[in-house]
Enzyme design. Structure first.
Site, PDB file in Angstrom:
ATOM      1  N   GLU A   1      -6.344  -0.611   7.875  1.00  0.00           N
ATOM      2  CA  GLU A   1      -5.951  -2.119   7.805  1.00  0.00           C
ATOM      3  C   GLU A   1      -4.888  -2.572   8.684  1.00  0.00           C
ATOM      4  OE1 GLU A   1      -4.848  -3.478   3.840  1.00  0.00           O
ATOM      5  OE2 GLU A   1      -5.062  -1.371   3.404  1.00  0.00           O
TER       6      GLU A   1
ATOM      7  N   SER B   1       2.835  -7.005   2.889  1.00  0.00           N
ATOM      8  CA  SER B   1       3.204  -6.085   3.651  1.00  0.00           C
ATOM      9  C   SER B   1       3.791  -6.622   4.480  1.00  0.00           C
ATOM     10  CB  SER B   1       1.825  -5.297   4.380  1.00  0.00           C
ATOM     11  OG  SER B   1       1.133  -4.277   3.659  1.00  0.00           O
TER      12      SER B   1
END
Lengths: 773, 448
Positions: free
Chosen positions: B216, B273
């Protein structure tokens, strides 16, 4: 932000009995002499500090005023003992629920004698709220002090003065608390104060600190958001709920996103991907416990992460956590520790403080006492007067917890002289005085606690016997017994209550308790008598030694040191013999000694060394009065002097068991000098120097020694350290690494300890060590 | 094909909440092994997944309906060669997050008559269905305003469409794939996000579709750099706010990311993130936090009973967080000068809620606002610390938490500027949450 927090919402204690549950005179002790106050009023707890003086009885020794040697008579004791009153300084700290504040102020007002005090420094979020009440009740002007400044000042103070102040917390391990040894230099460090918000402060020196960041997500968020989510109003109850919840019901975990694949990917599926991520639904009800737990993790993780980011940016690895969110709560200490370990990958340690709750009060007090410069002194925690760390059981229900913590005390004695590291320690930062950590070693803990319990009646008996002229000695001894017994019981259940539990701390606690009830020196008369007997034998022993050949003499001197060490009232095995047979002599003691090879035997190496050039200066830590000092240590000192080695003889500043005190050693040396020209001239020429250790313990902490001793050691360039006795050379310092040669000598007068070290009772330790090049 | 047919199985009371779900992550106590950190996760994810698309198609088992049908080995060779360069239609990129699935679809506009003729029916129907609707079922939405027009991809011209639906409707999506006989078109579907793993087996057993799982973070970076390079239909992709604290003077202005490196990338999905990007191929995951979009929406649901992300934001826009939060001035009466803290700064999020009276005095809107401010400030604070630690001064915030979330964006812009004393710049990107899906599409097309 600093501690502010509860304005009404959660102040606990409203269901509690509002009267003071302990007799107030046992809480506010020495109030009649109190001179200076300070107060820290937090969200729910008030911390009061005051400076007071304590009058002690102390046993003083004094040489008889002899006009000449011939005036000496055989039946006369070598010196006289008188009991005098001495005044020492003590800091008192009391922590109690805000609910009691009015009752406490009333009590203080009624008992306050001193009128010099005009101002009371106050800190904490509640200082403003209670300002008028304090001013009205105490007739003192409230002087508001900056919260953070007080916290930092308090933090510096406890880190410097209280051994084992800081600890790491590890849930589900034995022991849960791992105390840190004090560093000589406590700076720089990071203080993360988790009050209603979070303040992160970098502390660089005593007076220099800087707010480097903070976060609004703190204890107030846990409390406020928790109250909204669970309808539970009290902070402690919220924590209790959290300790029972399952956060995975509320949080979205990595495994919720990745499915079972996290295993094959080597991911930890239990990582939280999104806090409260599962609560984004209207169809489901969530339990209070689960939500509280999720909230606790969310906040603890966030605080830990930010703390790590700041620690990294400022390159600091010592991070202390404080504030009401942390304050002794095992649940939050655990989550914070976990988070710090996770985010710093083990590079940063989360440290907590035993007296964290007192920092503000200590700091405010120090601020108000600045002109007295309290930082120039060393202070010591008084184990007799301090409550110790509270129970850490997370299952403890909150009301119970609140009750048990109704009044918490900390007392610190001002030491007359500053204490410093022995300059000869190889690495002061890694030096640990104690050989066995009883918090860690359950078997040893059990043995020693039982041992001290069993010895208690004997100590009581001796205490009473030492004051035959006192009418209330028996009553005081009974109180002493009760106090020490209850300390031992506390330590059985909470071995971590006063820092790392060691034989030393057990002994020191006993001394503090004896002092508390005016038994300053129960052995003074025994020591006096033994010194008298031994002095009479001195010349005889020296003559016998002088008649020996060099090599024989060295062994006889070593044996003499060891045999003398058998005479120790502190050790039960010996006190039994001495009680039943007072004629037990020096020669008999030698016979008791193990034959060579000894249990630890580096005598040959030592002898070899003696064949070489003399040492420049020897530092000797003496142990017992009487035969040990006079027939064991002094002949050895005399031999060293003859070799051309200077000697610094260090004895305890205050009494402990039958250990020789500095003032006794002065008289003994004077008496020996009168008999022996070698000692005489050495004293005159200052080749033999008598100093005090700064300690009143049967053990020895080389990191807390009298500054004068340290200076002398440096000046004279000491290159040999002799440590004698079980307390100083086995219970402590057995593993101590020094930068110079050392001799550690002891006779194991405890069968259990001897067995542990692999030998029988009266095994000999003769440990001669030379530092690696 | 009507909306109903795509959407029928997806008719549920779900919500189009926030966000893609990166492997954000905070520790869970007790269970997680310390050794397993998220850095290895990224590497493993990329090495374990991502079989090259061409390679796996080499062993094509089925007759592929497409442009060519010649049986001769020579023509087959040509097919293979061309195919290696350019996979067959349809071109999808999929990002299956914790809360939302993001789908990008390339609609070719340069189809020749010959192609049109040879195009199989299912391919045609998919194209028509996706491009002629803006909503699919009750939860699937095409963000028409984001559509990129006249894009050239692998030599083909077309439009790029951006579609999203909740992750809990994933089973319905797979079922639809089965009904539409997707497997006759493709054996490989490029997908990223945790759901690529979670739903892999379902794709295979129910839809007869093999997923090509992609890392990802690789996809995210790829997607961002690509989208920034093609712009936004002639406009700039990247933007920032001027005077973010001033409602009157606040302006959204285009920003040209001339020199993108180094760059701190903050992806706010369900969790957050944070990546430091030094070049196209050199980046690292710095950290993450579990306090993300999912936390905002989850807490809002609990505190206000709202049911959609839009509703939560709408409530927040009408609330007053200072009734809920304890500010510096609430404690110190003004600025805390000793520490240089302004009076308006939040000292304790939800701090006023410790008091019963104040709990009773706040509205749901106030609580929604406070939740939004709390989460946003915290992300800003962590991002700022990471930027300082990594010595990076431009911070790009992406992820679906920022969708229609001007309050959060302006707050991030202001907080970053204020606390860094103007050293850090907060940047945003028009296609907020779709970069992972774009990256997956680029992987399919093997566009570097």
């Amino acid at each position: 932000m600093a501690e502010c927090g509860a304005n009404g919402g959660g102040s606990s204690g409203d269901s509690l009995d509002k009267s003071i549950t302990l007799p107030p005179d046992e809480i506010f002790r020495n109030l009649e002499n109190a001179k200076r106050f300070a107060i820290d009023i937090g969200g729910s707890l008030t911390k009061l500090a005051y400076y007071s003086t304590v009058q002690h009885k102390v046993a003083k020794v004094r040489s008889f005023d002899h006009s000449g040697k011939d005036a000496e008579q055989d039946h006369e004791p070598p010196y006289e003992i008188s009991v005098q009153e001495e005044i020492t300084a003590r800091l008192h700290f009391i922590k109690f629920e805000n609910t009691y504040i009015e009752a406490c102020l009333d009590f203080i007002k009624d008992h306050l004698v001193n009128t010099e005090t005009k101002v009371i420094p106050a800190t904490g979020g509640g200082a403003y709220k209670f300002k008028d009440l304090i001013e009205e009740k105490l007739q003192l002007k409230v002087d508001k002090e900056d919260v953070m400044t007080c916290l930092i000042k308090g933090c510096n103070f406890v880190l410097k003065n209280i051994p084992h102040e800081a600890f790491v917390y590890q849930k589900d391990t034995e022991p849960e608390f791992r105390f840190q040894t004090n560093h000589a230099n406590i700076f720089p460090y990071l203080l993360v104060n988790v009050g209603s918000g979070v303040s992160i402060v970098k502390v660089e020196t005593e007076d220099r600190f800087e707010w480097i960041g903070g976060s609004s997500i703190g204890g107030g968020t846990f409390w406020g958001l928790g109250a909204l989510l669970t309808k539970t109003k009290k902070f402690d109850e919220l924590l209790h709920l959290a300790s029972k919840g399952q956060h995975a019901n509320v949080d979205m975990l990595v495994q919720d996103i990745y499915g079972g694949a996290h295993q094959t990917l080597g991911l930890s599926g239990n990582l939280i991907a999104s806090s409260f991520g599962k609560s984004a639904t209207a169809d489901k009800e969530f339990s209070k416990e689960d939500m509280a737990k999720s909230l606790l993790h969310m906040i603890s993780n966030d605080i830990g992460q930010l703390a790590c980011l700041y620690a990294k940016l400022h390159r600091l690895d010592r991070v202390y956590f404080g504030g009401f969110f942390i304050r002794g709560h095992p649940v939050t200490m655990h989550t914070i520790t976990y988070s710090i370990n996770f985010f710093s990958k083990g590079e940063v340690q989360a440290l907590f403080l035993r007296h964290e709750g007192y920092l503000g009060a200590i700091g405010a007090f120090l601020k108000g006492a600045e002109h007295d410069n309290p930082n120039q002194y060393s202070w010591g925690e008084n184990y007799a007067g301090s409550s110790g760390l509270m129970s850490a059981s997370p299952e403890l229900c909150p009301t119970q917890r609140a009750r048990s913590g109704t009044f918490d005390l900390l007392e610190m004695d001002r030491l007359e002289r500053p204490l410093v590291n022995l300059p000869l320690l190889l690495d002061p930062s890694s030096y640990v005085p104690d050989t066995v950590d009883l918090t860690d070693d359950a078997l040893a803990r059990k043995y020693w606690l039982t041992c001290f319990e069993e010895a208690l009646d004997g100590v009581v008996k001796r205490a009473v016997a030492s004051q035959p002229e006192s009418a209330d000695a028996a009553e005081r001894a009974r109180k002493f017994r009760q106090k020490y017994w209850s300390k031992l019981q506390t330590l059985r259940h909470q071995p971590f209550a006063y820092g790392t539990l060691t034989v030393r701390s057990l002994l020191d606690t006993r001394e503090h308790c004896l002092n508390e009830f005016s038994f300053p020196d129960p052995y003074s008369k025994v020591k006096q008598k033994e010194n008298g007997i031994a002095l009479k034998c001195f010349q005889c022993v020296v003559q016998a030694l002088d008649a020996l050949g060099w090599e024989e003499r060295q062994l006889a001197l070593a044996k003499g040191l060891l045999a003398g060490n058998v005479f120790d009232w502190g050790a039960k095995a010996v006190s039994d013999v001495l009680e039943s047979d007072p004629q037990f002599g020096f020669e008999e003691a030698k016979k008791k000694l193990q034959e060579r090879p000894w249990l630890v035997d580096s005598y040959s190496k030592w002898l070899q060394r003696l064949k070489g050039p003399p040492h420049k200066c020897a530092l000797i830590f003496a142990d017992n009065s009487g035969i040990d000092l006079i027939l064991g240590v002094f002949p050895f000192v005399r031999e060293l002097l003859l070799r051309g080695t200077e000697v610094i003889l260090a004895c305890n500043s205050g009494p402990a068991l039958n250990d020789v005190t500095y003032s006794e050693s002065l008289i003994v040396a004077e008496r020996i000098a009168a008999m022996d020209p070698i000692v005489h001239s050495a004293l005159q020429e200052e080749r033999l120097l008598l100093v005090q250790t700064g300690s009143s313990s049967p053990c020895l902490d080389l990191s807390r020694l009298d500054k004068g001793l340290a200076v002398l050691v440096r000046e004279r360039g000491a290159d040999l350290v002799v440590i004698e006795g079980m307390g100083r050379a086995v219970h402590t310092n057995y593993d101590a690494a020094l930068r110079c040669e050392s001799l550690k000598l002891a006779v194991l007068k405890n069968a259990w300890l001897a067995e542990r070290l692999g030998g029988p009772l009266f095994s000999v330790i003769f440990k001669y060590e030379v530092p690696a090049e | 094909m009507g909306t109903g047919r795509f959407g029928a199985p997806m008719e549920r009371h779900g919500r189009t909440a926030a966000t893609s779900a990166p492997s954000a992550g905070e520790p869970e106590l007790g269970g997680a092994e310390e050794g397993r950190r998220r850095e290895p996760l990224r590497r493993r994810a990329s090495s374990a997944s991502a079989p090259p698309v061409g390679a796996s198609a080499e062993g094509a088992r089925r007759d592929r309906p497409g442009s060519y049908s010649g049986p001769a080995s020579v023509s087959r060779q040509r097919v293979e060669n061309l195919r290696k360069k350019r996979p067959l239609f349809p071109w999808f990129g999929l990002d299956i997050g914790g809360t939302l699935v993001k789908l990008v679809y390339f609609e070719p506009k340069d189809i020749t008559a010959e192609e049109e003729e040879e195009e199989v029916e299912s391919l045609k129907s998919i194209r028509k269905y996706l491009t002629s609707n803006v909503a699919y079922g009750s939860t699937g939405i095409r963000d028409v305003h984001l559509e990129l027009k006249d894009l050239t991809l692998c030599g083909r011209k077309g439009n790029l469409h951006f579609i999203r639906f909740p992750t809990h409707d994933m089973p319905a999506f797979i079922q639809m794939g089965r009904d539409k006989n997707f497997s006759s078109l493709h054996t490989v579907f490029c997908a990223t996000g945790g759901g690529a793993y979670k739903f892999e087996q379902d794709f295979l057993t129910i839809g007869d579709l093999q997923l090509c799982k992609l890392d990802e973070l690789d996809c995210l970076i790829k997607g961002i750099l690509y989208i920034d390079s093609v712009g936004f239909n002639g406009r700039s992709q990247c933007y920032y706010f001027e005077n973010p604290a001033d409602s009157e003077k606040c302006q959204k202005l285009p920003f040209e990311l001339k020199n993108p490196y180094p760059l701190l990338l903050v992806n706010i999905g369900s969790g957050v993130s944070i990546l430091a990007v030094y070049s196209k191929d050199n980046y690292k995951r710095v950290t993450g936090t579990s306090l993300g979009g999912g936390t905002f929406f989850g807490l809002c649901c609990l505190l206000t009973g709202c049911t959609t992300f839009e509703e939560a934001l709408e409530m927040a826009s009408r609330g007053d967080s200072t009734k809920v939060d304890k500010l510096v001035r609430d404690i110190y009466g003004g600025d805390y000068e000793r520490f240089g803290l302004p009076g308006w700064a939040v000292a304790s999020s939800f701090g006023n809620m410790m008091s019963k009276e104040k709990r009773e005095a706040v509205s749901k809107e106030d609580l929604a606002r406070a939740t939004l401010i709390t989460i946003t400030n915290n992300i800003g604070s962590i991002a700022r610390m990471c930027a300082l630690n990594e010595n990076i001064n431009q911070v790009v915030f992406v992820g679906n938490f920022l969708r229609i979330n001007t309050i959060a964006m302006r707050l991030l812009a202001y907080a970053l500027d204020y606390w860094s004393k103007g050293q850090l710049k907060a940047l945003f990107s028009e296609h907020e949450g779709y970069f992972g899906a774009v990256g997956a599409l680029l992987e399919l097309l093997k566009i570097p």
